[in-house]
Design a protein around this motif. Structure first.
Motif, short mmCIF file in Angstrom:
data_model
loop_
_atom_site.label_atom_id
_atom_site.label_comp_id
_atom_site.label_asym_id
_atom_site.label_seq_id
_atom_site.Cartn_x
_atom_site.Cartn_y
_atom_site.Cartn_z
N VAL A 36 0.86 -1.19 0.00
CA VAL A 36 0.00 0.00 0.00
C VAL A 36 0.89 1.23 0.00
O VAL A 36 1.89 1.28 0.72
N LEU A 55 -3.30 0.22 -3.97
CA LEU A 55 -3.25 -1.15 -3.47
C LEU A 55 -2.61 -2.02 -4.54
O LEU A 55 -3.14 -2.14 -5.65
N PHE A 65 -9.59 -7.15 -1.82
CA PHE A 65 -9.12 -6.33 -0.71
C PHE A 65 -10.34 -5.87 0.08
O PHE A 65 -11.26 -5.28 -0.48
N VAL A 68 -8.43 -1.81 5.16
CA VAL A 68 -7.08 -1.31 5.46
C VAL A 68 -7.12 -0.74 6.86
O VAL A 68 -8.09 -0.08 7.25
N VAL A 130 -3.54 -5.04 5.87
CA VAL A 130 -4.54 -5.06 4.80
C VAL A 130 -5.17 -6.44 4.87
O VAL A 130 -4.46 -7.44 4.86
#
Length: 161
Positions: A36, A55, A65, A68, A130
């Motif tokens: 990231v 990302l 994803f 975060v 993440v």
């Protein structure tokens, strides 16, 4: 050696080479740590920040994803903690950008204002996790950390890239 034996050796060598090359191109399903970074930081009128997070999926398979959770530092000072659901699917060995909002600390606001006024670079650091789900696998947290710098974007007031 007889010519026929040479032909047999040459043919066997060729078959071995073709099989060796074929095994190199097999579909290896590799899950790698994502990364990231901040692609752009925009200071909003109310003093909050809009962060465009890049990302990066280094895996050979798509990843979903999910969240975060990052500690953000600018200029060596803590800017705050960012925790956000992103719910974004990113293909194999590629990247994409998601925009998240952040309410920075007072110290971080002053540092960024000073950097923008002086037209200097802003060093930043991200540390955290993440959470992502590799294709056909279970969701899991990945530790991420990174350092880089952002520079004022020419012609765009309050924007660092």
């Amino acid at each position: 050696m007889r010519p026929r034996a040479w032909r047999l050796i040459a043919t066997l060598s060729m078959v071995a080479a073709v099989l060796g090359l074929a095994s190199c191109s097999s579909n290896v399903r590799r899950v790698s740590e994502p990364a990231v970074s901040i692609q752009q930081l925009t200071v909003r009128a109310d003093g909050s920040w809009s962060l465009e997070l890049r990302l990066q999926n280094y895996s050979s398979i798509p990843m979903q994803f999910e969240t975060v959770a990052l500690d953000v530092s600018v200029g060596g000072e803590a800017a705050g903690h960012l925790q956000q659901a992103v719910n974004y699917s990113i293909g194999p060995e590629t990247a994409d950008v998601v925009t998240v909002a952040m309410q920075p600390s007072s110290t971080a606001k002053i540092i960024v204002a000073d950097v923008l006024a002086g037209g200097r670079a802003l060093p930043y650091e991200l540390k955290g996790t993440v959470t992502a789900t590799p294709e056909d696998k279970k969701s899991r947290p990945f530790e991420v950390s990174g350092r880089s710098t952002l520079n004022p974007a020419p012609g765009l007031s309050g924007v660092l890239r």
